[in-house]
Design an enzyme around this catalytic site. Structure first.
Site, mmCIF file in Angstrom:
data_model
loop_
_atom_site.group_PDB
_atom_site.id
_atom_site.type_symbol
_atom_site.label_atom_id
_atom_site.label_comp_id
_atom_site.label_asym_id
_atom_site.label_seq_id
_atom_site.Cartn_x
_atom_site.Cartn_y
_atom_site.Cartn_z
ATOM 1 N N LYS A 24 0.837 -1.352 -0.189
ATOM 2 C CA LYS A 24 -0.109 -0.081 -0.069
ATOM 3 C C LYS A 24 0.792 1.191 0.200
ATOM 4 C CE LYS A 24 -0.357 -0.994 4.891
ATOM 5 N NZ LYS A 24 -0.208 -2.336 5.007
ATOM 6 N N VAL B 60 -5.421 -2.873 0.504
ATOM 7 C CA VAL B 60 -6.485 -2.319 1.157
ATOM 8 C C VAL B 60 -7.323 -3.318 2.049
ATOM 9 C CG1 VAL B 60 -8.052 -0.616 1.443
ATOM 10 C CG2 VAL B 60 -6.137 -0.373 -0.123
ATOM 11 N N LYS C 273 -4.041 3.580 2.531
ATOM 12 C CA LYS C 273 -5.082 3.113 1.993
ATOM 13 C C LYS C 273 -6.119 3.961 1.407
ATOM 14 C CE LYS C 273 -4.257 -0.717 5.208
ATOM 15 N NZ LYS C 273 -4.451 -1.038 6.750
ATOM 16 N N GLY D 208 -3.687 -9.751 8.844
ATOM 17 C CA GLY D 208 -3.530 -10.933 9.571
ATOM 18 C C GLY D 208 -3.160 -11.846 8.140
ATOM 19 N N ILE E 212 -11.253 -8.190 2.434
ATOM 20 C CA ILE E 212 -12.367 -7.594 2.225
ATOM 21 C C ILE E 212 -12.259 -7.122 0.463
ATOM 22 C CG2 ILE E 212 -13.911 -5.528 2.334
ATOM 23 C CD1 ILE E 212 -13.045 -5.201 5.118
ATOM 24 N N GLY F 1 -7.289 -6.129 3.723
ATOM 25 C CA GLY F 1 -6.924 -7.518 3.804
ATOM 26 C C GLY F 1 -7.822 -8.350 3.089
ATOM 27 N N GLU G 146 2.033 -3.280 16.446
ATOM 28 C CA GLU G 146 3.375 -3.753 16.225
ATOM 29 C C GLU G 146 4.235 -3.281 17.362
ATOM 30 O OE1 GLU G 146 5.241 -3.993 12.614
ATOM 31 O OE2 GLU G 146 3.349 -3.873 11.491
#
Lengths: 434, 434
Positions: free
Chosen positions: A110, A137, A210, A307, A141, A139, A195
């Site tokens: 991205k 963008v 995104k 993920g 979806i 994951g 993170e």
């Protein structure tokens, strides 16, 4: 029906981190399902990594691994280059070379697409090959495909996206558990939702990346990344979340792209949404994008935005789509996925919004009057005022919801109010969308 | 970039009702946007209607109109046949002829696809052309594309769909206004959300058509339409909606497709969903489909499932997708959109569910004990019991939530309980999903 003739399509992977390992596993474990559905077989032939000796989440034949991307790029048996390394360099140069050699590209990058998409797409158009970037963008979806294809007949008026799971998790737990920002961030880190260095997530940069990718497709406009207004969630307090809820709102970090009379608005910031807005019910690490098209009206896409497997799902669906086209005779990228038309970007100063303002002031007579007067002088009309109980004995929170006002006017008013001797803190500002 | 060379693609429309008029308008009003984005220009060349003299929602040149589909099918300048007439005959025969002549097909005909999809797809595969049917399910929501492409790398475990806007509007207004079914239906008819003859909507048939189309793609299985269990919303009472809410549930008419150890479950019925389920927040005429894939986990797609423009949006996006492929060199339908693998359909009797049961019984001692005993003898365990105040002085409602039980066992127990002398009505049964 006669049995399908399977075509093998060679894949080169760049990067074997979390998502790369997910892709290897999906191709292995769902192999039969994928070939049944597509009529093609995806075969990983080479994987370029930084460090061959590093321990990986998946086992791959040592002979597949290399550290020089050139080995992968010059392999004629590889048709699709899948870039999962991230970062702008050397990803940009590797993809440019891959495209120039006629290889198809799938990427989850991205940051690269947000900042260099025109360069990449021009290279793809020149080479007549396609780029898949569904995984860049939200994951799993399929929002990229929806904007490129499903909604192609719509003029999109705006979209509002919860596109960063880390921020949504933090805001959700601040909301449900009343935790403060730092405690919520710590929990998110412990659970693996943030993170160690969470800066790019919580400061809004990741959401802005995104936003750039989505806006490019939704509006068919070149998006200068530096013109995106970016605010993170660091300044959101548990008190603001509570006050917002009392007023009937949830606070979400939104990536907003909007056509307005003033140009294209591109902004990432914490936003108050009415509790009956579909995005208000998106909790935890979930992502969602709300889109309004002139034909289709309101749409919402909801799911896991990150993920190993949700992202791998998107990468593999792009690989399959391209592989099917190669199998069907090598489809050319007939045109840009969404050609750009010249579009004015609305400067943030000119943006018009409703605002939630929390003034933290000394409890003295006349303060509210001076605040109201200063707002009025700057053309900001008050929708409602709520004085709350003091939480610290030093100052009282005064909350004002405004009618629509211009950002420039608001900033000017606040720069005056924040210098009042009665002002104990800088005013908390949250924009309100409906 | 060099200017795009526009290819004109000839379109033949069959049907010029609400959706057909919407398609004509979208092609006209968004003409530049569409050609900018796709590099092709869609030109309607002929429109087949039942009655040429009928007044239409759009103006079209009289010379375009015909009553004989043959005129359209034999026109070599027409590449895409768009079928918006509905019904199985003569739509099936027209599409078969169109496919046999190598024409691409776009259709919104869910009844046809639910009952004859294998015939249609075989004809398409034989001819090597594609069929677009995004508009057949959930109007403007790109759920077909998501299942065919975006989620291709997932084994779908189940989907739950609110796929009929009429029913969702009725249930929503029963829930928010406490209206009874007939009053809510009347309001829906007044607002244009229900047809004069609403049978196919409220009895669940329309939802079952859409379930068949979705299940075919989600599970890659042939779906024998007659094996779908179908219940409508006619028996849902305002009282049940209220009791459900007190227990923390919403009632929605769901189209459910689910892989289980007992085979593929295919059922349409009113369903209780926990209030924190994303589908519980889908109100009014909106549709939504909740999908769980093994890789992508939970996804939700939400939007308008019907209406002139949302449906036209889906039709035109299919037309554009096909036109781009023709433009790029006439892509062949390389394989079935989702080939079928042999799959056992779970008979309804074998289905396992949690149940909400409302017994309407005379207020005498021992009744609850007999009910509980009868349920127990039939292997049905009770999760909770709630005796409510009487609403009619003749009988008291006793509500029982069960643990998971087999449909066959439940039916047997109820056939006994409903014959108790104390039973004043047949037991109300609503299945519970999570």
């Amino acid at each position: 029906m006669s049995p399908l003739r399977l075509n093998k399509i060679g894949i080169g992977l760049i990067g074997l981190g979390t998502v790369g390992s997910g892709v290897v596993n999906v191709l292995r474990e769902n192999k039969k399902l994928l070939s049944d559905r597509s009529g093609v077989e995806l075969e990983i032939r080479r994987i370029c990594v930084k460090d061959i000796s590093k321990l990986r989440a998946v086992k791959v034949p040592r002979s597949f691994l290399c550290t020089d991307p050139e080995l992968l790029l010059k392999d004629p048996s590889i048709s699709i280059v899948v870039e999962l390394a991230g970062g702008i360099h050397p990803a940009k140069e590797i993809l440019q070379k891959a495209l120039a050699r006629g290889k198809y590209v799938v990427t989850a990058n991205k940051a690269l697409l947000a900042q260099e998409s025109e360069v990449i797409w021009e290279a793809a158009t020149r080479a007549g090959v396609e780029i898949g970037f569904e995984a860049s963008v939200c994951g799993g979806i399929p929002i990229i495909q929806a904007l490129k294809e499903g909604l192609v007949s719509n003029k999109i008026s705006h979209f509002l996206g919860i596109v960063n799971g880390t921020c949504n998790y933090i805001l959700s737990s601040m909301s449900s558990a009343g935790a403060d920002f730092h405690a919520a961030l710590k929990t998110a880190q412990k659970k693996g939702y943030a993170e160690k260095n969470p800066t790019l997530d919580i400061d809004g940069t990741d959401s802005a990346h995104k936003l750039a990718v989505l806006a490019r497709l939704a509006f068919g406009a070149k998006i200068p990344f530096e013109k995106i207004h970016i605010e993170g969630i660091q300044k959101i307090s548990a008190a603001d979340i509570e006050y917002a809820r009392e007023l009937g709102y949830a606070i979400k970090l939104l990536a907003i792209g909007k056509r307005s009379a003033r140009g294209l608005e591109l902004r990432v910031h914490p936003t108050m949404l009415p509790l009956d807005h579909p995005l208000s019910h998106v909790h935890g690490v979930y992502n969602a994008v709300f889109v309004r098209g002139d034909r289709v009206d309101d749409l919402l896409f909801y799911g896991r935005g990150a993920g190993m497997y949700p992202t791998a799902s998107a990468v593999v669906s792009d690989m399959i789509a391209i592989a099917k086209k190669i199998h069907a005779g090598g489809a050319k990228a007939s045109a840009h996925p969404m050609p750009a038309v010249p579009t004015k970007i609305c400067p943030m100063d000119e943006t018009v919004c409703k605002y939630y303002l929390r003034f933290q002031v000394a409890d003295k007579p006349g303060v509210l009057g001076r605040i109201a007067q200063t707002l009025g002088k700057n053309r900001i009309s008050i929708l409602s005022v709520h004085q709350k109980e003091s939480r610290d004995a030093k100052s009282v929170p005064v909350i004002i919801l405004t009618y629509e006002a211009k950002e420039k006017d608001l900033r000017k008013a606040l720069s005056q109010i924040d210098h009042f001797p009665e002002s104990c803190e800088n005013t908390a500002v949250i924009r309100v969308e409906k």
